[in-house]
Every structure is written in C-alpha cells, then in structure tokens.
Design a protein around this motif. Sequence first.
Motif, mmCIF file in Angstrom:
data_model
loop_
_atom_site.group_PDB
_atom_site.id
_atom_site.type_symbol
_atom_site.label_atom_id
_atom_site.label_comp_id
_atom_site.label_asym_id
_atom_site.label_seq_id
_atom_site.Cartn_x
_atom_site.Cartn_y
_atom_site.Cartn_z
ATOM 1 N N GLU A 176 0.830 -1.205 0.000
ATOM 2 C CA GLU A 176 0.000 0.000 0.000
ATOM 3 C C GLU A 176 0.867 1.260 0.000
ATOM 4 N N ARG A 177 0.391 2.292 -0.705
ATOM 5 C CA ARG A 177 0.952 3.643 -0.684
ATOM 6 C C ARG A 177 2.405 3.704 -1.143
ATOM 7 N N LYS A 178 2.858 2.694 -1.849
ATOM 8 C CA LYS A 178 4.223 2.682 -2.384
ATOM 9 C C LYS A 178 4.170 2.287 -3.856
ATOM 10 N N VAL A 179 5.206 2.663 -4.591
ATOM 11 C CA VAL A 179 5.282 2.294 -6.005
ATOM 12 C C VAL A 179 5.260 0.776 -6.147
ATOM 13 N N ALA A 180 4.440 0.302 -7.068
ATOM 14 C CA ALA A 180 4.364 -1.129 -7.360
ATOM 15 C C ALA A 180 5.182 -1.445 -8.605
ATOM 16 N N LEU A 181 5.825 -2.620 -8.608
ATOM 17 C CA LEU A 181 6.630 -3.062 -9.749
ATOM 18 C C LEU A 181 5.981 -4.264 -10.412
ATOM 19 N N VAL A 182 5.881 -4.198 -11.737
ATOM 20 C CA VAL A 182 5.303 -5.293 -12.522
ATOM 21 C C VAL A 182 6.306 -5.684 -13.601
ATOM 22 N N SER A 183 6.547 -6.978 -13.736
ATOM 23 C CA SER A 183 7.406 -7.478 -14.801
ATOM 24 C C SER A 183 6.767 -8.733 -15.388
ATOM 25 N N GLY A 184 7.478 -9.377 -16.284
ATOM 26 C CA GLY A 184 6.928 -10.589 -16.883
ATOM 27 C C GLY A 184 7.526 -10.859 -18.242
ATOM 28 N N GLU A 215 -1.658 4.789 -5.186
ATOM 29 C CA GLU A 215 -1.596 6.201 -5.548
ATOM 30 C C GLU A 215 -0.176 6.637 -5.892
ATOM 31 N N ALA A 216 0.830 5.849 -5.478
ATOM 32 C CA ALA A 216 2.227 6.185 -5.781
ATOM 33 C C ALA A 216 2.616 5.831 -7.212
ATOM 34 N N ILE A 246 -4.562 5.488 -13.958
ATOM 35 C CA ILE A 246 -3.476 4.913 -13.163
ATOM 36 C C ILE A 246 -2.151 5.496 -13.632
ATOM 37 N N ARG A 247 -1.329 5.894 -12.701
ATOM 38 C CA ARG A 247 -0.027 6.453 -13.027
ATOM 39 C C ARG A 247 0.951 5.311 -13.291
ATOM 40 N N VAL A 248 1.436 5.209 -14.517
ATOM 41 C CA VAL A 248 2.298 4.095 -14.922
ATOM 42 C C VAL A 248 3.468 4.623 -15.747
ATOM 43 N N ASP A 249 4.638 4.044 -15.528
ATOM 44 C CA ASP A 249 5.818 4.329 -16.340
ATOM 45 C C ASP A 249 6.522 3.002 -16.595
ATOM 46 N N HIS A 250 7.569 3.000 -17.415
ATOM 47 C CA HIS A 250 8.254 1.740 -17.704
ATOM 48 C C HIS A 250 9.730 1.978 -17.984
ATOM 49 N N VAL A 251 10.513 0.911 -17.831
ATOM 50 C CA VAL A 251 11.903 0.864 -18.275
ATOM 51 C C VAL A 251 12.081 -0.398 -19.104
ATOM 52 N N ILE A 252 13.082 -0.384 -19.984
ATOM 53 C CA ILE A 252 13.360 -1.527 -20.858
ATOM 54 C C ILE A 252 14.785 -1.991 -20.605
ATOM 55 N N THR A 253 14.963 -3.254 -20.244
ATOM 56 C CA THR A 253 16.287 -3.798 -19.968
ATOM 57 C C THR A 253 16.925 -4.319 -21.252
ATOM 58 N N ALA A 268 9.480 7.861 -4.507
ATOM 59 C CA ALA A 268 8.510 8.246 -5.526
ATOM 60 C C ALA A 268 8.818 7.562 -6.854
ATOM 61 N N LEU A 269 7.819 7.517 -7.724
ATOM 62 C CA LEU A 269 7.960 6.824 -9.008
ATOM 63 C C LEU A 269 9.154 7.331 -9.827
ATOM 64 N N PRO A 270 9.389 8.632 -9.960
ATOM 65 C CA PRO A 270 10.561 9.068 -10.738
ATOM 66 C C PRO A 270 11.881 8.571 -10.146
ATOM 67 N N GLU A 271 11.960 8.478 -8.826
ATOM 68 C CA GLU A 271 13.184 7.979 -8.191
ATOM 69 C C GLU A 271 13.369 6.488 -8.452
#
Length: 336
Positions: free
Chosen positions: A43-51, A96-97, A125-132, A169-172
């Motif tokens: 809760e109240r923290k940035v969530a990480l999704v991969s797959g 919300e993060a 929903i606030r979402v961003d991504h990175v690509i490895t 925060a999400l940008p960090e």
Amino acid sequence: MKKFINDVDLVEEQMIQGMVKAYPQYLKKLDCGNVVVRAAKKERKVALVSGGGSGHEPAHGGFVGEGMLDAAVAGAVFTSPTPDQIYEAVKEVATEAGVLLIVKNYTGDVMNFEMGEEMAQMEGIRVDHVITNDDVAVKDSLYTVGRRGVAGTVFVHKIAGALAEQGAALPEVKAVALKVIDNVRTMGAAIAPCTVPAAGNPGFTLGENEMEVGIGIHGEPGTHREERKTADETADLLLDQILADIDYAGSEVAVMINGAGATPLMELYIINNHVADVLKEKGIRVYRTYVGEYMTSIEMQGFSISLLKLDEQMKELLDAKADTPAWKEIGGKTHG
C-alpha cells in the motif's frame, strides 16, 4: 520429446497453479490468465510489474514478494503476455504512488507492455516503464531491435524493488532502475538446446563438440558457433565481451553466474571460480556473487555471466531485505 507434463496446452496454467500452491504466503493468482501478485498487497508505495514468456523460471513469478516485484505476468512459453493480462496486473497492484513496468527488450514484450500501460493510463493509473537490454552478444536478433534483455534484469527487480519498498517516488524508482540498466552487462553460451513443449523439437541442434556463443534466453542464435571449450576458456570468451563494453576498472561489482536450466551447480561454481580470479587480477572488486538459476531457458544446458558496476546507492539497495520464493536476502552488508 520427454517431459513431465500433462497437456501441452495446460503447461503454463498448471505451472502457475503449482507455484501458487507451493507459496501461498507470497503469491495469489488472478482470474485473468497467468498473472501472480503479492498475497498481501503493498500500500501507498510504487508497485513493480514485470513478466514475459514462460520457460524462464524462477523468473518472473519467483521474484514476486517483499523487496522485489508486486506482480508477474506470464505468457505462453517464450511468448509475450497479452496487453489485457498486463493491464489486469497493473490494475490489481496499483497504488496512488504509481506503477513501474520492467520490460525486457523483446519486440513482443515491449509492444504489449506499452499497450497495457496505455490501457491503465486511460483508467487514470499512473504508470511508467523501463526496458532492460543487458545482453552484449548481439545488437539485433530474431526477437529484438537492439540488445536483448536477459538475466541482468533480475538486478533491476532487486534494486528498484528495494527502493520502492522504502517508499521512494515513481521518478526515483525509475531513475535507479535506469541506473542499473546502464551499468549491467550479460553474455551467455550453451552446449545443448531446449525444447518448447508446444513445438516438440529442440530449437536448434549442436554437435557433440560444438557450443553456441552469445545465446539468447529463447534459444535464439548468438554471435557464432564454435568448438566446445573448457569452462575457463568459455568464461573468458564471455568476460572479454562484457569487460570491453563498460569500463569496470577499479570498480566494485555484483556477479551473477546464471544457469540456463540444465547446467549443474557444480559447473556453475567451476565457472565462478575462474570469473572471480579474473576479476581479482584486473583489480575489479567483487561485492556480492550470485550463483544459481535466476532466468532460465527451460532445460537449456548453458549459462550466462552478468556484471553490475555498483555505486553506494546500488550496494545499499542490493543489501536490503527481500523475501520472495526465489530470492532471500536478510539484509546487511555481506561481501562475496
């Protein structure tokens, strides 16, 4: 094809069900396909999704838990999950993060994760991504435009996951994920292929004395095929490419010797024995070493080497507590 399966059409579903039944304290499965999320939502923290495609176990579901991922989305073997699955995963774990997607650089993964991201953003929903893209072997392959994302992705899960767990925060969180991506490099080799259950035949063939250098995690070709070499000689081939790509001189690094699915730990430790000696000779200090199966290719007989060039922030986050089915870290600085 000899495999302990029931039905090729049920491989992924039954695998995910078995994983959840083995680790109910960590995981629960959504009804929208092969998506696993944390049993207790963060809760109240940035969530990480991969797959990505199945067949890389313990990636990615094995890294869902405290200090790493909040959800993992599994497609069919070596096949990207659908945008709908990705969207449902994001929706389930979003706070919300915000949410950060960690995507390996394969054409299908990038396209589908970006579509899933757009669907979630349309819902507010606030979402961003990175690509490895840590694979130094090839710039372009059957699956990618640009370098492939391979075992070094697990370091992104760990370090970005640790910062998210601290409440950044999400940008960090995105910034530290990008820093890991900029500083991790991987290369692999194989002496025997794997067989996708739905295909029924090995993805390629190798002679008794041949090996594929620069292999991808889907069994796709590498840079070249050559006569099989000793463990030390093969490690040197891979390390030469990795060390030529980033200036590691005078640095501290995390080392991952990753098994491709059918390489005994005995052999992985033999490889690490030489890697550690080479790095020491070159004045590169090993901060932590990870030896085992982190991102496999079903039953491929091969391995990869990943080196992550560390700074103080990454060291602290690598040391931070994590508790998932496939990654246990009690916290505290232990040097490899």
